[in-house]
Design an enzyme around this catalytic site. Structure first.
Site, mmCIF file in Angstrom:
data_model
loop_
_atom_site.group_PDB
_atom_site.id
_atom_site.type_symbol
_atom_site.label_atom_id
_atom_site.label_comp_id
_atom_site.label_asym_id
_atom_site.label_seq_id
_atom_site.Cartn_x
_atom_site.Cartn_y
_atom_site.Cartn_z
ATOM 1 N N GLU A 25 -45.177 2.794 -3.237
ATOM 2 C CA GLU A 25 -44.127 2.189 -3.363
ATOM 3 C C GLU A 25 -43.202 2.280 -2.407
ATOM 4 O O GLU A 25 -42.486 1.414 -2.326
ATOM 5 C CB GLU A 25 -43.529 3.187 -4.739
ATOM 6 C CG GLU A 25 -44.139 2.915 -6.016
ATOM 7 C CD GLU A 25 -43.837 3.858 -7.369
ATOM 8 O OE1 GLU A 25 -43.764 3.280 -8.462
ATOM 9 O OE2 GLU A 25 -43.406 5.051 -6.868
ATOM 10 N N ASN A 66 -42.374 19.195 -1.428
ATOM 11 C CA ASN A 66 -43.332 20.245 -2.028
ATOM 12 C C ASN A 66 -45.048 19.618 -1.561
ATOM 13 O O ASN A 66 -45.776 20.612 -2.041
ATOM 14 C CB ASN A 66 -43.173 20.402 -3.656
ATOM 15 C CG ASN A 66 -43.252 19.119 -4.294
ATOM 16 O OD1 ASN A 66 -43.800 17.889 -3.455
ATOM 17 N ND2 ASN A 66 -43.134 19.096 -5.327
ATOM 18 N N HIS A 74 -2.468 -4.809 2.516
ATOM 19 C CA HIS A 74 -3.929 -4.368 3.069
ATOM 20 C C HIS A 74 -3.904 -4.057 4.577
ATOM 21 O O HIS A 74 -4.784 -3.428 4.928
ATOM 22 C CB HIS A 74 -4.874 -5.723 2.745
ATOM 23 C CG HIS A 74 -6.358 -5.301 3.130
ATOM 24 N ND1 HIS A 74 -6.788 -4.256 2.690
ATOM 25 C CD2 HIS A 74 -7.249 -6.237 3.680
ATOM 26 C CE1 HIS A 74 -8.244 -4.346 2.949
ATOM 27 N NE2 HIS A 74 -8.420 -5.496 3.454
ATOM 28 N N ASP A 81 -38.694 3.102 -7.154
ATOM 29 C CA ASP A 81 -39.545 3.629 -8.152
ATOM 30 C C ASP A 81 -39.941 2.502 -9.232
ATOM 31 O O ASP A 81 -39.524 2.090 -10.176
ATOM 32 C CB ASP A 81 -39.036 4.803 -9.134
ATOM 33 C CG ASP A 81 -39.965 5.201 -9.944
ATOM 34 O OD1 ASP A 81 -41.200 5.117 -10.035
ATOM 35 O OD2 ASP A 81 -39.383 5.951 -10.948
ATOM 36 N N GLU A 138 -40.843 9.207 -10.095
ATOM 37 C CA GLU A 138 -41.319 9.670 -8.828
ATOM 38 C C GLU A 138 -41.754 8.384 -7.974
ATOM 39 O O GLU A 138 -42.273 7.348 -8.479
ATOM 40 C CB GLU A 138 -42.786 10.577 -8.953
ATOM 41 C CG GLU A 138 -42.431 11.935 -9.787
ATOM 42 C CD GLU A 138 -43.783 12.718 -10.076
ATOM 43 O OE1 GLU A 138 -43.664 13.945 -9.876
ATOM 44 O OE2 GLU A 138 -44.658 12.064 -10.596
ATOM 45 N N ASN A 156 -8.495 -2.806 -2.597
ATOM 46 C CA ASN A 156 -9.894 -2.317 -1.891
ATOM 47 C C ASN A 156 -10.030 -0.923 -2.012
ATOM 48 O O ASN A 156 -11.469 -0.511 -2.103
ATOM 49 C CB ASN A 156 -10.282 -2.815 -0.632
ATOM 50 C CG ASN A 156 -9.465 -2.231 0.370
ATOM 51 O OD1 ASN A 156 -8.105 -2.131 0.298
ATOM 52 N ND2 ASN A 156 -10.122 -1.831 1.322
ATOM 53 N N HIS A 157 -9.121 0.046 -2.380
ATOM 54 C CA HIS A 157 -9.241 1.545 -2.078
ATOM 55 C C HIS A 157 -9.599 1.876 -3.731
ATOM 56 O O HIS A 157 -9.399 3.100 -3.959
ATOM 57 C CB HIS A 157 -8.411 2.259 -1.482
ATOM 58 C CG HIS A 157 -8.394 2.356 -0.126
ATOM 59 N ND1 HIS A 157 -9.105 3.203 0.400
ATOM 60 C CD2 HIS A 157 -8.292 1.323 0.881
ATOM 61 C CE1 HIS A 157 -9.486 2.997 1.628
ATOM 62 N NE2 HIS A 157 -8.926 2.113 1.981
ATOM 63 N N LYS A 209 -45.554 12.724 -3.764
ATOM 64 C CA LYS A 209 -44.897 11.922 -4.330
ATOM 65 C C LYS A 209 -43.276 12.545 -4.168
ATOM 66 O O LYS A 209 -43.421 13.742 -3.865
ATOM 67 C CB LYS A 209 -45.119 12.111 -5.973
ATOM 68 C CG LYS A 209 -46.384 11.530 -6.162
ATOM 69 C CD LYS A 209 -46.676 11.567 -7.815
ATOM 70 C CE LYS A 209 -47.897 11.001 -8.157
ATOM 71 N NZ LYS A 209 -48.211 11.074 -9.521
ATOM 72 N N ASP A 239 0.762 -1.302 -0.209
ATOM 73 C CA ASP A 239 0.115 0.027 -0.194
ATOM 74 C C ASP A 239 0.934 1.318 -0.110
ATOM 75 O O ASP A 239 1.848 1.406 0.722
ATOM 76 C CB ASP A 239 -0.994 0.083 1.111
ATOM 77 C CG ASP A 239 -1.883 -0.997 1.393
ATOM 78 O OD1 ASP A 239 -1.661 -2.137 0.864
ATOM 79 O OD2 ASP A 239 -2.897 -0.827 1.846
#
Length: 748
Positions: free
Chosen positions: A638, A669, A448, A627, A633, A307-308, A673, A246
């Site tokens: 759902e 809003n 690692h 969805d 939406e 893994n990075h 939905k 590493d």
């Protein structure tokens, strides 16, 4: 120390001859024999007649002294003869002094070793806990994808947008600030490598023009795409190979390796074993330089994926933010090209058909033949398994890749899930033996894990860990190392510490202070994520509101809330400075978490929520899964169906009604939905609200502090100032000659 005594050096007469071997025996007394005999002197008391009387030592007591050993063996008889130059009294004093110094030195060494191990445990456990958070988060996503019937279509849509990174020709914009005045052309040559090293090592003006960054990334991705899943490396021509672990954005370490070991060539091949980026500040330069080395010396540089090398990890551990900071106008396009390189990086290397080189390790189900046949190109992210062309997820295939990237060796037998990291497995000596026998291998080289000396042998020398990032956790915290293997595959190690001049003039105490402060800072930042929980639990054990609880209860609360598995009793004086030996003032612990240095460090870091919001592709995938009718939406029905699946397959702390209420809150809003913008905004607002609550709480605390919380301010402030001062680093040009390197030889 005993050999330096004059009485023990004078064994013979005037002729310098040795009088007897008993004195030699005295001069070479081992501490083990001394300890067996005991440490106390013969005692003198008054007898019944009032005269002094020497008490004989008890035959089974451990309180005898070194002097009793000398008298019993007859080693001190010649001390009382004339002309020997020293009386028995002076002999006894000298021996007492030697024993005292020896005991003091051993106690001092034991305390220092305990501090080092404690700091190391903090660094490692905090690091693994953060990775566990990340792994658990994406396990949740994977389970969600697995149990949702519409997941295949959503994954198909998400991956289709991701598969055309090389085909897209993005528009590049001019960046402000200094740019390096060099030109790169294809093919990349050794002269270009020299130019890149000279540019990257500078503190200022070290950015390449975006078009050259794109050039390197595109050419590397095209070339890597043609490579097999496992490199086949041979020492038939070179007679040796160098392996690096590493690097994690530590450009100074990479330049030290190239300076000490030479640039790659047909006679000097390299294997770089993953984790090139994240955590360090120069990850982009490390990545570009390694890719350029590969392009310039394609038969002498082998790059394994770690893994990075994963955009999900990059969002949490700093590489994405680094690219955004260096190329603010072009970062999106550059990151898409980086993803293309990630997906085509080979998964490991096999050296001379006898040594496997992978980033993490393996499990009891790892099959190299299956790994060789995997279509690695579809794994843009290892933490987010792909769903392409309507195909069901091949969990076994994905697990093969996951295990070689994330696993760690253990001393005990067996193979079990790695609970500390939250990903991969722990594999024991029996698993190693079976794996090597099944694939006809001699041993395995992996990375690692950070190691204090840069390398480590396990499982009867059949598993070797190599880690090349020195000063990984803090300046002086660890050495880096690289290894060379000859034609007989005998390993030879070189240890080093980069930027050695920064610590050369520091005393041992100062170096230990820097490491200790870095460990405390990392721990305190981690604890701040649970600050409210800690305070709530502390108050449960403090019904009188005294601000103090017992040590046992304080340790219990710290472990039950943070789950870090640390020696909390040893850390009590650091995390609650100035408290007595019978109880702990937990207010001081909370005050430490509220200091400016800890809050600033927390702000500079990236939380799981920040990483999740930064990697919007994952949130978009989840949105598309929920969805069901793909209307763009999400309705309440759902949401309810998704929650039913979550409750059935992934029971959690929230009830169905609580989760439904959170879903309603996403409808910003009020139209019944939730569209994609509202879905993403809900995550951002949630995290913003959490931070505002913390700030409001701190303001309230500052105005209503009780007398109890005012007392520890001095001790807490001193500790915070100490942490702050030890975090200051001077950034300067990288000098690869500014290193301390040690050839530690070979081990067969």
């Amino acid at each position: 120390m005993l050999r330096s005594c004059v009485c023990l050096q004078r064994a013979g007469g005037g002729g310098g001859k040795r009088r007897s071997s008993s004195v030699e025996d005295a001069s070479s007394c081992r501490s083990s024999e001394i300890e067996r005999v005991g440490a106390s002197m013969q005692t003198t008391t008054l007898g019944t007649n009032g005269q002094p009387q020497t008490l004989a030592p008890q035959p089974n007591t451990r309180a005898s002294s070194l002097l009793q050993l000398f008298h019993r063996k007859g080693w001190c008889k010649h001390f009382r003869k004339p002309l020997r130059g020293m009386s028995a009294t002076r002999v006894e004093k000298s021996i007492r002094a030697a024993i005292f110094i020896q005991k003091w030195f051993r106690r001092h060494q034991a305390r220092q070793e305990m501090r080092k191990r404690c700091n190391w445990q903090i660094f490692q456990n905090v690091e693994y806990a953060c990775e566990q958070d990340q792994a658990e988060l994406y396990k949740f996503f994977n389970d969600l994808i697995k149990h949702m019937p519409q997941a295949a279509e959503a994954g198909n849509k998400s991956n289709s947008q991701r598969c055309s990174g090389l085909e897209k020709s993005g528009t590049l914009y001019e960046e402000s600030g200094d740019m390096a005045r060099i030109e790169l052309t294809v093919p990349i040559q050794k002269s270009h490598i020299d130019l890149l090293i000279d540019v990257f090592r500078k503190k200022r003006g070290n950015r390449l023009h975006p078009k050259y960054v794109c050039l390197i990334l595109r050419e590397a991705a095209k070339s890597l795409k043609q490579m097999p899943n496992l490199w086949m490396v041979s020492t038939a021509v070179s007679q040796q190979v160098t392996i690096c672990g590493d690097l994690h954005g530590k450009l100074d370490d990479l330049l030290v390796v190239l300076y000490k070991n030479g640039l790659p060539s047909a006679s000097n091949p390299y294997v770089f074993n993953g984790d090139f980026v994240d955590r360090g500040k120069r990850g982009l330069e490390v990545f570009l330089l390694l890719l350029s080395l590969y392009l310039a010396f394609p038969n002498a540089v082998f790059l394994n994926r770690g893994n990075h090398e994963d955009s999900v990890m990059n969002a949490r551990y700093g590489f994405i933010r680094e690219v955004e900071g260096k190329y603010p106008r072009n970062h999106k396009y550059l990151l898409s090209l980086i993803d293309e390189v990630y997906r085509w990086l080979p998964l490991g290397s096999i050296l001379n058909n006898r040594v496997l080189i992978v980033h993490g390790g393996f499990s009891d189900t790892t099959n190299l033949d299956l790994i060789k046949s995997i279509d690695r190109g579809k794994y843009v992210s290892i933490l987010r398994p792909p769903l392409m062309d309507g195909e069901a997820l091949d969990k076994a295939e994905w697990q093969q890749i996951f295990d070689v990237m994330w696993s760690d060796p253990q001393a005990s037998q067996g193979c079990k899930p790695n609970q500390l990291r939250g990903a991969g497995v722990w594999f024991g000596p029996d698993t190693t033996e079976s794996f090597l026998k099944r694939h006809r291998l001699s041993y395995v080289i992996r990375s690692h894990e950070c190691k204090p000396n840069g390398h480590e042998f396990m499982h009867d020398n059949k598993v070797i860990t190599i880690f090349s990032a020195s000063n990984y956790y803090a300046i002086g915290s660890n050495k880096g190392a690289y290894m060379r293997l000859n034609n007989q595959l005998v390993p030879h190690f070189v240890q080093y510490i980069s930027a050695a001049s920064q610590t050369k003039e520091l005393s041992f105490k100062q170096r230990m202070g820097i490491v200790e402060c870095a460990a405390l800072k990392e721990l305190a930042v981690r604890m701040r994520e649970h600050r409210d929980e800690l305070e709530e639990e502390f108050q449960k054990y403090d019904p009188d509101d005294s601000g103090c609880i017992t040590i046992a209860k304080w340790c219990f609360v710290m472990e039950s809330v943070t789950k870090l598995g640390l020696p909390w009793r040893l850390l009590r004086e650091k995390l609650a400075p100035g408290t007595d030996s019978q109880s702990v003032n937990y207010i001081r612990t909370l005050d430490l978490l509220d200091t400016d240095v800890i809050m600033k460090a927390e702000a500079d870091g990236t939380s799981v929520m920040d990483a999740l919001y930064a990697n919007k592709a994952s949130l978009e995938t989840i949105f598309n899964i929920i969805d069901a009718d793909h209307s763009g939406e999400i309705t309440l029905d759902e949401f309810e169906k998704a929650i039913d699946l979550l409750v059935a397959h992934m029971p959690g702390v929230y009830s169905k009604n609580e989760m439904l209420e959170k879903c309603r809150m996403m409808d910003l809003n009020g139209d019944g939905k939730v569209d994609l913008n509202e879905f993403l905004e809900a995550f951002r607002l949630s995290d913003l609200h959490r931070k505002e609550q913390q700030e409001e709480y701190l303001r309230k605390r500052s105005t209503t502090k009780s007398i109890i919380s005012q007392h520890p301010s001095d001790s807490v402030t001193k500790l915070a100032d100490k942490i702050s001062k030890n975090m200051v680093l001077i950034e300067q040009d990288i000098d690869p000659t500014d290193c301390e390197a040690k050839d530690v030889g070979q081990r067969s």
